[in-house]
Design a protein around this motif. Sequence first.
Motif, PDB file in Angstrom:
ATOM      1  N   GLN A  32       3.960  -1.296 -10.462  1.00 22.28           N
ATOM      2  CA  GLN A  32       2.572  -1.112 -10.043  1.00 22.28           C
ATOM      3  C   GLN A  32       1.808  -2.442 -10.108  1.00 22.28           C
ATOM      4  O   GLN A  32       1.060  -2.796  -9.197  1.00 22.28           O
ATOM      5  CB  GLN A  32       1.889  -0.081 -10.941  1.00 22.28           C
ATOM      6  CG  GLN A  32       0.441   0.239 -10.547  1.00 22.28           C
ATOM      7  CD  GLN A  32       0.363   1.048  -9.268  1.00 22.28           C
ATOM      8  OE1 GLN A  32       1.118   2.021  -9.124  1.00 22.28           O
ATOM      9  NE2 GLN A  32      -0.489   0.647  -8.357  1.00 22.28           N
TER      10      GLN A  32
ATOM     11  N   GLN B 257       2.430   2.341  -3.275  1.00 24.30           N
ATOM     12  CA  GLN B 257       1.570   2.913  -4.308  1.00 24.30           C
ATOM     13  C   GLN B 257       1.899   4.399  -4.554  1.00 24.30           C
ATOM     14  O   GLN B 257       1.998   4.859  -5.707  1.00 24.30           O
ATOM     15  CB  GLN B 257       0.089   2.784  -3.900  1.00 24.30           C
ATOM     16  CG  GLN B 257      -0.400   1.366  -3.727  1.00 24.30           C
ATOM     17  CD  GLN B 257      -0.666   0.703  -5.077  1.00 24.30           C
ATOM     18  OE1 GLN B 257      -0.600   1.354  -6.124  1.00 24.30           O
ATOM     19  NE2 GLN B 257      -0.940  -0.588  -5.037  1.00 24.30           N
ATOM     20  N   GLU B 258       2.057   5.165  -3.476  1.00 26.27           N
ATOM     21  CA  GLU B 258       2.263   6.611  -3.614  1.00 26.27           C
ATOM     22  C   GLU B 258       3.577   6.932  -4.317  1.00 26.27           C
ATOM     23  O   GLU B 258       3.598   7.748  -5.273  1.00 26.27           O
ATOM     24  CB  GLU B 258       2.206   7.287  -2.246  1.00 26.27           C
ATOM     25  CG  GLU B 258       2.325   8.807  -2.286  1.00 26.27           C
ATOM     26  CD  GLU B 258       1.216   9.448  -3.126  1.00 26.27           C
ATOM     27  OE1 GLU B 258       1.465  10.491  -3.756  1.00 26.27           O
ATOM     28  OE2 GLU B 258       0.099   8.869  -3.163  1.00 26.27           O
ATOM     29  N   PRO B 259       4.737   6.337  -3.929  1.00 28.20           N
ATOM     30  CA  PRO B 259       5.979   6.631  -4.670  1.00 28.20           C
ATOM     31  C   PRO B 259       5.879   6.261  -6.141  1.00 28.20           C
ATOM     32  O   PRO B 259       6.410   6.966  -7.010  1.00 28.20           O
ATOM     33  CB  PRO B 259       7.031   5.786  -3.953  1.00 28.20           C
ATOM     34  CG  PRO B 259       6.471   5.574  -2.576  1.00 28.20           C
ATOM     35  CD  PRO B 259       4.993   5.502  -2.748  1.00 28.20           C
TER      36      PRO B 259
ATOM     37  N   HIS C  81       0.836  -1.206   0.000  1.00 32.50           N
ATOM     38  CA  HIS C  81       0.000   0.000   0.000  1.00 32.50           C
ATOM     39  C   HIS C  81       0.869   1.253   0.000  1.00 32.50           C
ATOM     40  O   HIS C  81       0.613   2.217  -0.734  1.00 32.50           O
ATOM     41  CB  HIS C  81      -0.923  -0.015   1.214  1.00 32.50           C
ATOM     42  CG  HIS C  81      -1.887   1.141   1.249  1.00 32.50           C
ATOM     43  ND1 HIS C  81      -1.566   2.353   1.835  1.00 32.50           N
ATOM     44  CD2 HIS C  81      -3.140   1.284   0.749  1.00 32.50           C
ATOM     45  CE1 HIS C  81      -2.585   3.182   1.708  1.00 32.50           C
ATOM     46  NE2 HIS C  81      -3.563   2.566   1.058  1.00 32.50           N
ATOM     47  N   ASP C  82       1.912   1.223   0.816  1.00 30.37           N
ATOM     48  CA  ASP C  82       2.775   2.405   0.909  1.00 30.37           C
ATOM     49  C   ASP C  82       3.621   2.600  -0.347  1.00 30.37           C
ATOM     50  O   ASP C  82       4.113   3.718  -0.600  1.00 30.37           O
ATOM     51  CB  ASP C  82       3.694   2.279   2.131  1.00 30.37           C
ATOM     52  CG  ASP C  82       2.917   2.413   3.442  1.00 30.37           C
ATOM     53  OD1 ASP C  82       1.741   2.814   3.377  1.00 30.37           O
ATOM     54  OD2 ASP C  82       3.484   2.092   4.506  1.00 30.37           O
TER      55      ASP C  82
ATOM     56  N   SER D  82       3.904  10.088 -12.447  1.00 29.70           N
ATOM     57  CA  SER D  82       3.440  11.472 -12.705  1.00 29.70           C
ATOM     58  C   SER D  82       4.582  12.352 -13.193  1.00 29.70           C
ATOM     59  O   SER D  82       4.420  13.128 -14.164  1.00 29.70           O
ATOM     60  CB  SER D  82       2.823  12.051 -11.430  1.00 29.70           C
ATOM     61  OG  SER D  82       1.685  11.308 -11.047  1.00 29.70           O
TER      62      SER D  82
ATOM     63  N   ARG E 177       3.135   6.170  -8.015  1.00 30.40           N
ATOM     64  CA  ARG E 177       2.312   7.169  -8.687  1.00 30.40           C
ATOM     65  C   ARG E 177       3.120   8.464  -8.926  1.00 30.40           C
ATOM     66  O   ARG E 177       2.987   9.118  -9.969  1.00 30.40           O
ATOM     67  CB  ARG E 177       1.054   7.471  -7.867  1.00 30.40           C
ATOM     68  CG  ARG E 177      -0.020   6.408  -7.995  1.00 30.40           C
ATOM     69  CD  ARG E 177      -1.341   6.921  -7.441  1.00 30.40           C
ATOM     70  NE  ARG E 177      -1.265   7.140  -6.001  1.00 30.40           N
ATOM     71  CZ  ARG E 177      -1.570   6.231  -5.080  1.00 30.40           C
ATOM     72  NH1 ARG E 177      -1.936   5.013  -5.473  1.00 30.40           N
ATOM     73  NH2 ARG E 177      -1.491   6.514  -3.809  1.00 30.40           N
ATOM     74  N   MET E 178       3.958   8.806  -7.916  1.00 29.95           N
ATOM     75  CA  MET E 178       4.770  10.032  -8.060  1.00 29.95           C
ATOM     76  C   MET E 178       5.780   9.878  -9.198  1.00 29.95           C
ATOM     77  O   MET E 178       5.966  10.791 -10.017  1.00 29.95           O
ATOM     78  CB  MET E 178       5.505  10.325  -6.756  1.00 29.95           C
ATOM     79  CG  MET E 178       6.305  11.635  -6.801  1.00 29.95           C
ATOM     80  SD  MET E 178       7.116  11.991  -5.233  1.00 29.95           S
ATOM     81  CE  MET E 178       8.300  10.653  -5.199  1.00 29.95           C
TER      82      MET E 178
END
Length: 609
Positions: A436, A396-398, A393-394, A404, A400-401
Amino acid sequence: MASTGDTPLYRDIFEVAPDPIIVHDAETGAVVRSNPAAAELLGFDREELVGTHVGAFSPPGYTTEDANRLIQEAVSDGSKTVEWAVRNSDGAQQWIEVTLERAEIDDESRVVAFFHDITDQKERNRARLERNEQLTTLIDNLPVVVFTIDSDGVFTHSAGKGLASLGLEPGELEGVSVFEAYADYPDVIEAVETALDGEEVRVTQDVGELVFETWYRPLFDDSELSQIVGVSRDITDLKRHEERVEALSDATNELLYSRSEGAVAETVTGIAKRIIERPFAAMWSYDESDDTLYPIGATGPATELADVDGPSSPETPLQTLLCLPLDDHGMLCIGSSKQEPFDSDERFLLEILASTAAAALDRVERETKLKAKQTELERSNEALQQFAYIASHDLQEPLRMVSSYVDLLESEYGDELDGEAAEYMAFAVDGANRMQEMVDALLRYSRVETQAGEFERTESDAVVSETLDSLRMRIDEVDATVSTGSFSAVRADPNQLGQVFQNLLENALDYTDEAGVDPRIEIDATEADGVVEFRITDNGPGIPDDKVEDIFEIFKRGGAHDTDGTGIGLAVCQRIVQRHDGRIWAEPSETGATFRFTIPAATEVATDE
């Protein structure tokens, strides 16, 4: 006897008669005539007998006066009978019955003596009396009560050693009414009344503290009840043994539910006291670390005694003590403050109890260790699942960054980058996407347990049909042929079962298409011994022998493939199948892959309408 006269016919019959005959003078008692058989019996010549008196040939101790008195009684009464024991010509004893009959022969008053050999009859009577005596002795010494009751319910005979347990002597009941003697025992009265009605009865009866098994059999004379013959056996000890065995069986069942050493001790000491009836029953457990026994359970007055250092402590006020080892677990002790030796039956039952207790302690020890390991494993699995979930879960954010910012670089500076820089950016985007996908796969893997559904009766054919519907576009895209058989119902989480089918079918479609062949997939199942085994076969490249185990590991794939995938689908399938207490495996082959997995069959449970 009427006069026959001294006719030739009379003389011929007299001479040839096989039985000895002697004719006496009625007044003097002297022998007037004898036939040859009489002379042979008495060992005289016929001429010598004539004129003699009975005393000359009668048995020892039998005088002429005795014989003449019998002759005179026969004259006055008309007949007289006497038995003699004589010695025959061989010296063997022979019994003779002499019948004296008054007769008028040739107008003379005579007494005719007829001799009959009754030796065989005497022997038969003697043998019968001897058998009767033996039978009486046997009955008197049997460990039962043998009795007869007349039609009025009065004892006419009572014998047997079994009377002693009732405090009675042989024959003491004779002449006593059963309705009076056993008025306080309705079961006895009821049984006797039933037998007096002509019905045979077999019944178990309590008489005081004793238990008897009794058989009443009515006997008839010309359809009329003549008497009841009964046999009664004291089965008090047998019933006590049965009760002890039943109590021991109950204890065994109780021990199945004992979950601790103390619970086993409580059950075992309680049953030991109950079946043996001794006040002291206690258990000690062996502590191997310091080589000592310590108390774990006791009953009644033994509770305080169990606090001593051990069963052999001199402070324990016991006169009788039996100690039985519980393998390497400790010791079971049963005792009393009085001298009450244990009989063989008690020892046998206690040995069985001790063996059962040792087995129960073995089970408790195994279950305790297993529970501890299970708790540790559950805690470890929970921590691992939590770690996998948090980690994925954690991440996911890196990811996505990264995606992006790569997209921003391409949109802002894409025109300024040369071909090599654009390729690098494509690699970065592809890596982020693959990462991902792996994170998503790891989430799916961790949720096999955390987000699982309840097991329920699941129609396998419906799950297969739904899975094929969801894959219809992909099946049509690769022009695949999928054939299915018939499927039994299983007990499963239907969503997870569908997930297994979907992963296996997607792999079959992808790998056969990659091999450049038109996919042909077969799905079937068989049921045996409460388990349904599913089989999925394709015509793809197959699985090498050295890869059939590796393919179920996380992120492992069987060889190099161009198809997209994370290598976690089979790992998820394996975890789902194992959750259902089944197993999954692949068969090595170079000409098509075959996967098999098992799921428990659904059991039919009858319900009351």
